[in-house]
Write a protein that holds these residues in place. Sequence first.
Motif, PDB file in Angstrom:
ATOM      1  N   LEU A  55       5.675  13.663  55.781  1.00  0.00           N
ATOM      2  CA  LEU A  55       5.898  15.066  55.439  1.00  0.00           C
ATOM      3  C   LEU A  55       4.538  15.739  55.395  1.00  0.00           C
ATOM      4  O   LEU A  55       3.655  15.299  54.667  1.00  0.00           O
ATOM      5  CB  LEU A  55       6.594  15.154  54.075  1.00  0.00           C
ATOM      6  CG  LEU A  55       6.728  16.546  53.468  1.00  0.00           C
ATOM      7  CD1 LEU A  55       7.660  17.402  54.310  1.00  0.00           C
ATOM      8  CD2 LEU A  55       7.252  16.441  52.058  1.00  0.00           C
TER       9      LEU A  55
ATOM     10  N   TYR B 233       8.491  17.876  58.363  1.00  0.00           N
ATOM     11  CA  TYR B 233       8.533  16.465  58.724  1.00  0.00           C
ATOM     12  C   TYR B 233       7.976  16.249  60.114  1.00  0.00           C
ATOM     13  O   TYR B 233       8.140  17.069  61.003  1.00  0.00           O
ATOM     14  CB  TYR B 233       9.969  15.946  58.635  1.00  0.00           C
ATOM     15  CG  TYR B 233      10.451  15.836  57.219  1.00  0.00           C
ATOM     16  CD1 TYR B 233      10.180  14.705  56.459  1.00  0.00           C
ATOM     17  CD2 TYR B 233      11.163  16.871  56.611  1.00  0.00           C
ATOM     18  CE1 TYR B 233      10.594  14.599  55.153  1.00  0.00           C
ATOM     19  CE2 TYR B 233      11.587  16.770  55.300  1.00  0.00           C
ATOM     20  CZ  TYR B 233      11.302  15.640  54.584  1.00  0.00           C
ATOM     21  OH  TYR B 233      11.707  15.548  53.290  1.00  0.00           O
TER      22      TYR B 233
ATOM     23  N   TYR C  48       6.189  23.660  52.724  1.00  0.00           N
ATOM     24  CA  TYR C  48       5.980  22.578  51.769  1.00  0.00           C
ATOM     25  C   TYR C  48       4.582  22.713  51.165  1.00  0.00           C
ATOM     26  O   TYR C  48       3.598  22.846  51.886  1.00  0.00           O
ATOM     27  CB  TYR C  48       6.125  21.217  52.453  1.00  0.00           C
ATOM     28  CG  TYR C  48       7.548  20.889  52.808  1.00  0.00           C
ATOM     29  CD1 TYR C  48       8.380  20.247  51.903  1.00  0.00           C
ATOM     30  CD2 TYR C  48       8.062  21.228  54.050  1.00  0.00           C
ATOM     31  CE1 TYR C  48       9.689  19.948  52.225  1.00  0.00           C
ATOM     32  CE2 TYR C  48       9.376  20.938  54.377  1.00  0.00           C
ATOM     33  CZ  TYR C  48      10.178  20.298  53.459  1.00  0.00           C
ATOM     34  OH  TYR C  48      11.474  20.009  53.783  1.00  0.00           O
TER      35      TYR C  48
ATOM     36  N   ARG D 155       5.380  12.328  44.964  1.00  0.00           N
ATOM     37  CA  ARG D 155       5.286  11.525  46.180  1.00  0.00           C
ATOM     38  C   ARG D 155       3.869  11.020  46.320  1.00  0.00           C
ATOM     39  O   ARG D 155       2.967  11.469  45.628  1.00  0.00           O
ATOM     40  CB  ARG D 155       5.675  12.365  47.404  1.00  0.00           C
ATOM     41  CG  ARG D 155       7.125  12.778  47.344  1.00  0.00           C
ATOM     42  CD  ARG D 155       7.553  13.504  48.567  1.00  0.00           C
ATOM     43  NE  ARG D 155       8.988  13.733  48.481  1.00  0.00           N
ATOM     44  CZ  ARG D 155       9.613  14.680  49.125  1.00  0.00           C
ATOM     45  NH1 ARG D 155       8.977  15.478  49.925  1.00  0.00           N
ATOM     46  NH2 ARG D 155      10.912  14.815  48.992  1.00  0.00           N
TER      47      ARG D 155
ATOM     48  N   PRO E 270       7.487  10.647  52.782  1.00  0.00           N
ATOM     49  CA  PRO E 270       8.656  11.473  52.468  1.00  0.00           C
ATOM     50  C   PRO E 270       9.506  10.963  51.304  1.00  0.00           C
ATOM     51  O   PRO E 270      10.196  11.746  50.668  1.00  0.00           O
ATOM     52  CB  PRO E 270       9.448  11.488  53.766  1.00  0.00           C
ATOM     53  CG  PRO E 270       8.989  10.307  54.527  1.00  0.00           C
ATOM     54  CD  PRO E 270       7.592  10.024  54.089  1.00  0.00           C
TER      55      PRO E 270
END
Length: 99
Positions: free
Chosen positions: A24, A13, A56, A75, A39
Amino acid sequence: MPYPTPRRTTTGYGTCDACDRRVLYALTTKHRKIIAIDPAPDPTGNQAVSVKDATYWTRQLSTDRPVPEEREILRRPHHATCPAARARTGVRPAPWRQR
């Protein structure tokens, strides 16, 4: 003399450099580039985000893998929702041609 923004080397983040919203940062599975992602989970998103070994990872949905797999969350890329990015993009001028 202004210097370019340093390239990101970590995932996790952070904040967007252009609009200061929370984002993110995730590595793409195909090209190993770090991109900003919103996010909040979004069922209309096209990025499937997962976490492996505290990193990630994101992949774009494709015709081969059109749905998120186990432990992946949909996302949206931040570029699609960033107000500063929208202000920067526009219609490209047509190349000039003599008639």
